[in-house]
Design an enzyme around this catalytic site. Sequence first.
Site, PDB file in Angstrom:
ATOM      1  CG  ASP A 177      -1.669  -0.998   1.379  1.00 53.41           C
ATOM      2  OD1 ASP A 177      -2.211  -1.751   0.110  1.00 53.41           O
ATOM      3  OD2 ASP A 177      -2.791  -0.588   2.208  1.00 53.41           O
ATOM      4  CG  HIS A 216       2.020   0.078   4.335  1.00 55.94           C
ATOM      5  ND1 HIS A 216       2.043  -0.490   5.210  1.00 55.94           N
ATOM      6  CD2 HIS A 216       1.486   1.085   4.041  1.00 55.94           C
ATOM      7  CE1 HIS A 216       0.688  -0.057   5.792  1.00 55.94           C
ATOM      8  NE2 HIS A 216      -0.085   0.099   4.732  1.00 55.94           N
TER       9      HIS A 216
END
Length: 250
Positions: free
Chosen positions: A74, A220
């Site tokens: 992400d 991430h």
Amino acid sequence: MLNFRNTTIGFLILLAVFAVISIYSVTGYILMVALGIIYLLLLVFGSVFVCSDFYVEAFCSAGTDEKIIALTFDDGPHPEITPRVLDMLLKHEIQAMFFVIGSNITDNQLIMERMVREGHVVGNHSFSHSTLFDLWSNRQMSEDIKKAENIIALATGKRPQWFRPPFGVTNPTVAVATHKMGLKVMGWSIRSLDTSIKNVEKIFNRIKKRWRPGGIILLHDTNERVVDVLEMTIVYAKKQGYKFVRADLL
Ligand SMILES: [Zn+2]
């Protein structure tokens, strides 16, 4: 099923019953207050846990015994970290999903092209990733998601099919916006907390603890740690006899 619609219907029915009781007894008022508190707690629970399917159905893992697992990233693309993640995935011939933030794309077009070229799938993670995202009106939220969709389509030549809500928070507005735009919602089953935990070993241990067949790992590609965590995760998966499968193919 415990979802927003059923919970609200149940709440309104019980509220009516307790309102009638309150005409005859003070117990009715106490029950109404207790009911209100429980209802509010359920709404918060549904918002915070994307996999609760409370407001919107989210794909969080595959029900399988097969030794397969998926990687999702992400908040990118990041000019330095994302290419390093892509290098590592390429080296091990692994395809993943990247839920990108639209506003990060303009300066990182080549990274976006590379993602698609190397077989990864790009998902929509909103344009702004605003902390106020969940307080926005239907129109404002839809416009933000659409803006991200357009810029992703321009950069990759493909319209994203999947949406991951910023911070994983859902509410009735997210449900309406994604439904209207025909987007499928993806959550996760293994949250690494790689943005808040600073120690690589600790992040990896969290992943290991939650490791299940058909799981979806959330990382991430915005912090240095992710590269080491990714390497450890790949080594672990191989040792356990697991194969990485793209989350949309699980
Ligand atoms: Zn995010």
